[in-house]
Scaffold this active site. Sequence first.
Site, PDB file in Angstrom:
ATOM      1  N   PHE A  35      38.932  48.287  41.373  1.00 29.36           N
ATOM      2  CA  PHE A  35      40.279  47.902  41.819  1.00 29.36           C
ATOM      3  C   PHE A  35      41.142  49.115  42.159  1.00 29.36           C
ATOM      4  CE2 PHE A  35      39.823  43.487  40.989  1.00 29.36           C
ATOM      5  CZ  PHE A  35      38.931  43.401  39.936  1.00 29.36           C
ATOM      6  N   GLN A 101      36.108  43.363  31.108  1.00 27.65           N
ATOM      7  CA  GLN A 101      37.217  42.911  31.975  1.00 27.65           C
ATOM      8  C   GLN A 101      36.648  42.351  33.274  1.00 27.65           C
ATOM      9  OE1 GLN A 101      40.664  45.997  31.735  1.00 27.65           O
ATOM     10  NE2 GLN A 101      38.815  47.127  31.200  1.00 27.65           N
ATOM     11  N   ASP A 104      31.798  39.332  36.711  1.00 28.68           N
ATOM     12  CA  ASP A 104      30.573  39.240  37.535  1.00 28.68           C
ATOM     13  C   ASP A 104      29.343  38.754  36.762  1.00 28.68           C
ATOM     14  OD1 ASP A 104      30.630  42.884  37.551  1.00 28.68           O
ATOM     15  OD2 ASP A 104      29.768  41.543  36.043  1.00 28.68           O
ATOM     16  N   HIS A 119      38.692  38.459  30.872  1.00 27.02           N
ATOM     17  CA  HIS A 119      39.342  38.058  32.128  1.00 27.02           C
ATOM     18  C   HIS A 119      38.608  36.896  32.770  1.00 27.02           C
ATOM     19  CE1 HIS A 119      41.451  42.212  32.605  1.00 27.02           C
ATOM     20  NE2 HIS A 119      41.888  41.523  31.584  1.00 27.02           N
ATOM     21  N   SER A 194      36.568  52.008  33.060  1.00 22.35           N
ATOM     22  CA  SER A 194      37.868  51.334  33.134  1.00 22.35           C
ATOM     23  C   SER A 194      38.977  52.370  33.229  1.00 22.35           C
ATOM     24  CB  SER A 194      38.112  50.461  31.897  1.00 22.35           C
ATOM     25  OG  SER A 194      39.408  49.844  32.009  1.00 22.35           O
TER      26      SER A 194
END
Length: 248
Positions: A35, A101, A104, A119, A194
Amino acid sequence: MNQPTEQAIELIRQAQRIAALSGAGISTEAGIPDFRGPQGLWNNLELLELMSARGFRRDPAAFYRATLKLLPNVTQAQPTDAHRLLARLEAEGKLIGVITQNIDGLHQAAGSQRVYEIHGTMQTGHCLQCGARYQMMPLYQELERGLMPPPLCSHCQGPIKPDVVLFDELLPVDVWQQAERTVRQCDLLLVFGSSLVVYPAAGLPQIALEHQAKLIIVNLEETNYDAQADVVLHSKLGEFARTALAQL
Ligand code: APR
Protein backbone atom coordinates in the site's frame (compact mmCIF):
# COMPACT_ATOMS: atom_id res chain seq x y z
CA MET A 1 25.87 -13.59 5.93
CA ASN A 2 25.60 -10.14 7.55
CA GLN A 3 25.61 -9.52 11.31
CA PRO A 4 21.91 -8.56 11.78
CA THR A 5 20.79 -11.61 9.82
CA GLU A 6 22.90 -13.85 12.04
CA GLN A 7 21.55 -12.13 15.15
CA ALA A 8 17.96 -12.54 13.93
CA ILE A 9 18.43 -16.23 13.19
CA GLU A 10 20.02 -16.78 16.62
CA LEU A 11 17.06 -15.07 18.34
CA ILE A 12 14.66 -17.28 16.36
CA ARG A 13 16.71 -20.37 17.39
CA GLN A 14 16.51 -19.40 21.07
CA ALA A 15 12.82 -18.41 21.06
CA GLN A 16 10.14 -20.87 22.18
CA ARG A 17 6.94 -18.84 21.71
CA ILE A 18 7.30 -16.80 18.53
CA ALA A 19 4.52 -14.53 17.27
CA ALA A 20 4.56 -12.95 13.81
CA LEU A 21 2.87 -9.76 12.59
CA SER A 22 2.78 -9.65 8.79
CA GLY A 23 1.86 -6.83 6.44
CA ALA A 24 1.56 -6.38 2.69
CA GLY A 25 5.35 -6.56 2.35
CA ILE A 26 5.29 -10.33 2.90
CA SER A 27 3.15 -10.79 -0.23
CA THR A 28 4.78 -8.38 -2.72
CA GLU A 29 7.14 -11.13 -3.90
CA ALA A 30 3.99 -13.14 -4.66
CA GLY A 31 2.93 -10.36 -7.05
CA ILE A 32 0.46 -8.63 -4.71
CA PRO A 33 1.29 -4.91 -4.39
CA ASP A 34 1.67 -3.24 -1.01
CA PHE A 35 0.00 0.00 0.00
CA ARG A 36 2.74 2.45 1.00
CA GLY A 37 5.86 1.17 -0.72
CA PRO A 38 7.17 2.99 -3.84
CA GLN A 39 4.50 1.34 -6.04
CA GLY A 40 1.98 1.28 -3.19
CA LEU A 41 -1.73 1.11 -3.90
CA TRP A 42 -2.56 4.09 -1.78
CA ASN A 43 -0.68 6.34 -4.16
CA ASN A 44 -4.02 6.29 -6.00
CA LEU A 45 -6.33 8.37 -3.80
CA GLU A 46 -9.46 7.34 -5.68
CA LEU A 47 -8.92 3.81 -4.37
CA LEU A 48 -8.97 4.98 -0.76
CA GLU A 49 -12.55 6.15 -1.24
CA LEU A 50 -13.54 3.02 -3.12
CA MET A 51 -12.09 0.65 -0.51
CA SER A 52 -14.56 1.83 2.15
CA ALA A 53 -17.86 0.27 3.23
CA ARG A 54 -19.61 3.43 2.05
CA GLY A 55 -17.88 3.17 -1.32
CA PHE A 56 -18.82 -0.49 -1.57
CA ARG A 57 -22.51 0.10 -0.88
CA ARG A 58 -22.62 3.02 -3.29
CA ASP A 59 -21.01 1.18 -6.17
CA PRO A 60 -20.10 -2.47 -5.56
CA ALA A 61 -19.20 -2.93 -9.25
CA ALA A 62 -16.55 -0.18 -9.01
CA PHE A 63 -15.19 -1.85 -5.84
CA TYR A 64 -14.73 -5.14 -7.72
CA ARG A 65 -13.24 -3.46 -10.80
CA ALA A 66 -10.77 -1.65 -8.51
CA THR A 67 -9.81 -4.73 -6.49
CA LEU A 68 -9.30 -6.77 -9.68
CA LYS A 69 -6.98 -4.04 -10.97
CA LEU A 70 -5.17 -3.80 -7.63
CA LEU A 71 -4.89 -7.50 -7.03
CA PRO A 72 -4.50 -8.97 -10.52
CA ASN A 73 -2.64 -11.95 -9.09
CA VAL A 74 -4.89 -12.65 -6.16
CA THR A 75 -6.38 -15.83 -7.67
CA GLN A 76 -2.96 -17.15 -8.79
CA ALA A 77 -0.72 -15.83 -5.97
CA GLN A 78 1.41 -18.47 -4.26
CA PRO A 79 2.94 -18.29 -0.76
CA THR A 80 6.46 -16.85 -0.54
CA ASP A 81 9.47 -18.26 1.30
CA ALA A 82 8.63 -15.92 4.18
CA HIS A 83 5.15 -17.45 4.47
CA ARG A 84 6.81 -20.87 4.38
CA LEU A 85 9.29 -19.93 7.10
CA LEU A 86 6.45 -18.99 9.47
CA ALA A 87 4.51 -22.18 8.64
CA ARG A 88 7.63 -24.26 9.37
CA LEU A 89 8.26 -22.51 12.72
CA GLU A 90 4.66 -23.32 13.69
CA ALA A 91 5.01 -26.95 12.58
CA GLU A 92 8.15 -27.17 14.76
CA GLY A 93 6.14 -25.90 17.76
CA LYS A 94 8.14 -22.65 18.00
CA LEU A 95 5.48 -20.25 16.65
CA ILE A 96 2.21 -19.66 18.56
CA GLY A 97 0.41 -17.58 15.93
CA VAL A 98 0.57 -15.30 12.91
CA ILE A 99 -1.30 -12.00 13.11
CA THR A 100 -1.76 -10.73 9.57
CA GLN A 101 -3.05 -7.46 8.15
CA ASN A 102 -3.27 -9.15 4.75
CA ILE A 103 -6.46 -10.50 3.21
CA ASP A 104 -4.84 -12.80 0.61
CA GLY A 105 -4.96 -16.09 2.53
CA LEU A 106 -1.32 -16.90 1.69
CA HIS A 107 -0.37 -17.85 5.28
CA GLN A 108 -2.99 -20.62 5.27
CA ALA A 109 -1.92 -21.63 1.75
CA ALA A 110 1.65 -22.05 3.12
CA GLY A 111 0.34 -24.35 5.89
CA SER A 112 0.01 -21.96 8.84
CA GLN A 113 -2.84 -23.05 11.13
CA ARG A 114 -3.08 -20.31 13.77
CA VAL A 115 -3.61 -17.22 11.59
CA TYR A 116 -5.43 -14.17 12.96
CA GLU A 117 -6.71 -12.10 10.02
CA ILE A 118 -7.36 -8.81 11.78
CA HIS A 119 -8.32 -7.07 8.52
CA GLY A 120 -10.49 -9.96 7.38
CA THR A 121 -10.09 -12.05 4.27
CA MET A 122 -11.04 -11.91 0.60
CA GLN A 123 -11.23 -15.71 0.46
CA THR A 124 -14.83 -15.65 1.75
CA GLY A 125 -17.76 -13.25 1.38
CA HIS A 126 -21.42 -12.79 2.26
CA CYS A 127 -24.55 -11.33 0.71
CA LEU A 128 -25.29 -7.87 2.12
CA GLN A 129 -29.03 -8.52 1.76
CA CYS A 130 -29.64 -12.06 3.10
CA GLY A 131 -26.28 -12.94 4.68
CA ALA A 132 -25.66 -16.06 2.56
CA ARG A 133 -21.96 -17.09 2.70
CA TYR A 134 -19.68 -17.58 -0.35
CA GLN A 135 -16.19 -18.78 -1.32
CA MET A 136 -14.84 -15.75 -3.22
CA MET A 137 -12.06 -17.17 -5.39
CA PRO A 138 -14.45 -18.85 -7.86
CA LEU A 139 -16.34 -15.53 -8.12
CA TYR A 140 -13.08 -13.60 -8.67
CA GLN A 141 -12.12 -16.11 -11.37
CA GLU A 142 -15.48 -15.51 -13.09
CA LEU A 143 -14.88 -11.74 -12.83
CA GLU A 144 -11.40 -12.23 -14.33
CA ARG A 145 -13.09 -14.10 -17.17
CA GLY A 146 -15.32 -11.06 -17.82
CA LEU A 147 -18.41 -11.68 -15.63
CA MET A 148 -20.03 -8.30 -15.02
CA PRO A 149 -19.36 -7.18 -11.44
CA PRO A 150 -20.69 -7.21 -8.76
CA PRO A 151 -21.28 -10.92 -8.16
CA LEU A 152 -24.87 -11.28 -6.98
CA CYS A 153 -26.37 -13.63 -4.42
CA SER A 154 -27.85 -16.77 -5.97
CA HIS A 155 -30.67 -16.65 -3.40
CA CYS A 156 -31.79 -13.00 -3.38
CA GLN A 157 -29.70 -11.22 -6.04
CA GLY A 158 -28.18 -8.95 -3.37
CA PRO A 159 -24.52 -7.78 -3.75
CA ILE A 160 -21.88 -10.16 -2.34
CA LYS A 161 -19.22 -8.42 -0.22
CA PRO A 162 -15.82 -10.00 0.55
CA ASP A 163 -15.20 -10.47 4.30
CA VAL A 164 -12.53 -7.76 4.33
CA VAL A 165 -12.44 -4.99 6.94
CA LEU A 166 -12.82 -1.78 4.95
CA PHE A 167 -11.58 1.59 6.10
CA ASP A 168 -14.73 2.70 7.91
CA GLU A 169 -15.40 -0.71 9.49
CA LEU A 170 -14.47 -2.20 12.85
CA LEU A 171 -11.97 -5.04 13.24
CA PRO A 172 -13.43 -8.45 14.19
CA VAL A 173 -13.28 -8.19 18.01
CA ASP A 174 -12.73 -11.89 18.74
CA VAL A 175 -9.87 -12.09 16.23
CA TRP A 176 -8.31 -8.93 17.66
CA GLN A 177 -8.47 -10.31 21.20
CA GLN A 178 -6.75 -13.54 20.06
CA ALA A 179 -4.09 -11.44 18.34
CA GLU A 180 -3.43 -9.36 21.46
CA ARG A 181 -3.30 -12.47 23.65
CA THR A 182 -0.81 -14.09 21.27
CA VAL A 183 1.49 -11.06 21.40
CA ARG A 184 1.27 -10.88 25.20
CA GLN A 185 2.34 -14.54 25.43
CA CYS A 186 5.20 -14.45 22.92
CA ASP A 187 8.92 -14.27 23.76
CA LEU A 188 9.79 -13.00 20.26
CA LEU A 189 7.70 -10.89 17.85
CA LEU A 190 8.66 -11.02 14.17
CA VAL A 191 7.37 -8.04 12.14
CA PHE A 192 7.48 -9.06 8.48
CA GLY A 193 6.70 -6.45 5.81
CA SER A 194 4.64 -3.81 7.55
CA SER A 195 5.07 -0.03 7.68
CA LEU A 196 3.48 -0.17 11.18
CA VAL A 197 1.40 2.97 10.56
CA VAL A 198 -2.13 1.57 10.79
CA TYR A 199 -3.54 1.03 14.29
CA PRO A 200 -4.41 -1.01 16.22
CA ALA A 201 -2.04 -3.47 14.46
CA ALA A 202 0.81 -0.96 14.73
CA GLY A 203 0.40 -1.04 18.52
CA LEU A 204 1.22 -4.74 18.79
CA PRO A 205 5.04 -4.31 18.89
CA GLN A 206 4.61 -2.07 21.95
CA ILE A 207 2.57 -4.78 23.71
CA ALA A 208 5.28 -7.34 22.92
CA LEU A 209 8.02 -5.06 24.29
CA GLU A 210 5.98 -4.38 27.46
CA HIS A 211 5.92 -8.14 28.02
CA GLN A 212 9.72 -8.39 27.68
CA ALA A 213 9.55 -10.07 24.25
CA LYS A 214 12.37 -9.61 21.76
CA LEU A 215 11.49 -7.73 18.56
CA ILE A 216 12.79 -8.42 15.04
CA ILE A 217 11.68 -6.19 12.14
CA VAL A 218 12.31 -7.25 8.53
CA ASN A 219 11.03 -4.45 6.30
CA LEU A 220 12.45 -2.72 3.22
CA GLU A 221 11.73 0.72 4.64
CA GLU A 222 12.21 2.23 8.09
CA THR A 223 9.42 1.93 10.65
CA ASN A 224 8.65 3.87 13.84
CA TYR A 225 9.69 0.84 15.88
CA ASP A 226 13.17 0.34 14.39
CA ALA A 227 14.88 2.05 17.35
CA GLN A 228 13.16 -0.30 19.83
CA ALA A 229 13.81 -3.50 17.90
CA ASP A 230 16.52 -5.99 18.90
CA VAL A 231 17.27 -6.58 15.22
CA VAL A 232 16.22 -4.53 12.15
CA LEU A 233 16.78 -5.75 8.59
CA HIS A 234 15.95 -3.35 5.74
CA SER A 235 16.12 -6.14 3.21
CA LYS A 236 13.79 -8.29 1.13
CA LEU A 237 11.85 -10.83 3.16
CA GLY A 238 12.41 -13.52 0.55
CA GLU A 239 16.18 -13.27 0.95
CA PHE A 240 15.99 -13.34 4.73
CA ALA A 241 13.52 -16.25 4.72
CA ARG A 242 15.68 -18.36 2.38
CA THR A 243 18.71 -17.80 4.59
CA ALA A 244 16.73 -18.60 7.74
CA LEU A 245 15.18 -21.72 6.19
CA ALA A 246 18.65 -22.94 5.29
CA GLN A 247 20.19 -22.14 8.69
CA LEU A 248 17.44 -23.27 11.08
N1 APR B 1 10.48 -7.40 1.78
C1 APR B 1 10.45 -6.64 2.90
N2 APR B 1 9.65 -5.56 3.04
C2 APR B 1 8.85 -5.24 1.99
C3 APR B 1 8.83 -5.99 0.79
C4 APR B 1 9.69 -7.11 0.71
N3 APR B 1 9.76 -7.89 -0.38
N4 APR B 1 7.94 -5.40 -0.07
C5 APR B 1 7.43 -4.33 0.57
N5 APR B 1 7.97 -4.23 1.80
C6 APR B 1 7.66 -3.24 2.85
C7 APR B 1 7.43 -1.84 2.33
O1 APR B 1 8.64 -1.13 2.31
C8 APR B 1 6.45 -1.28 3.36
O2 APR B 1 7.12 -0.57 4.39
O3 APR B 1 6.44 -3.66 3.42
C9 APR B 1 5.79 -2.51 3.98
C10 APR B 1 4.32 -2.60 3.64
O4 APR B 1 3.69 -1.52 4.29
P1 APR B 1 2.23 -1.10 3.82
O5 APR B 1 2.19 -1.03 2.34
O6 APR B 1 1.85 0.11 4.64
O7 APR B 1 1.31 -2.33 4.23
P2 APR B 1 0.78 -2.69 5.66
O8 APR B 1 1.75 -2.30 6.74
O9 APR B 1 0.37 -4.10 5.63
O10 APR B 1 -0.54 -1.75 5.77
C11 APR B 1 -1.39 -1.98 6.87
O11 APR B 1 -3.03 -0.49 5.89
O12 APR B 1 -4.22 0.28 4.11
C12 APR B 1 -4.27 -0.55 5.20
O13 APR B 1 -5.68 -2.38 5.39
C13 APR B 1 -4.50 -1.95 4.78
O14 APR B 1 -3.70 -3.95 5.87
C14 APR B 1 -3.30 -2.69 5.34
C15 APR B 1 -2.82 -1.77 6.44
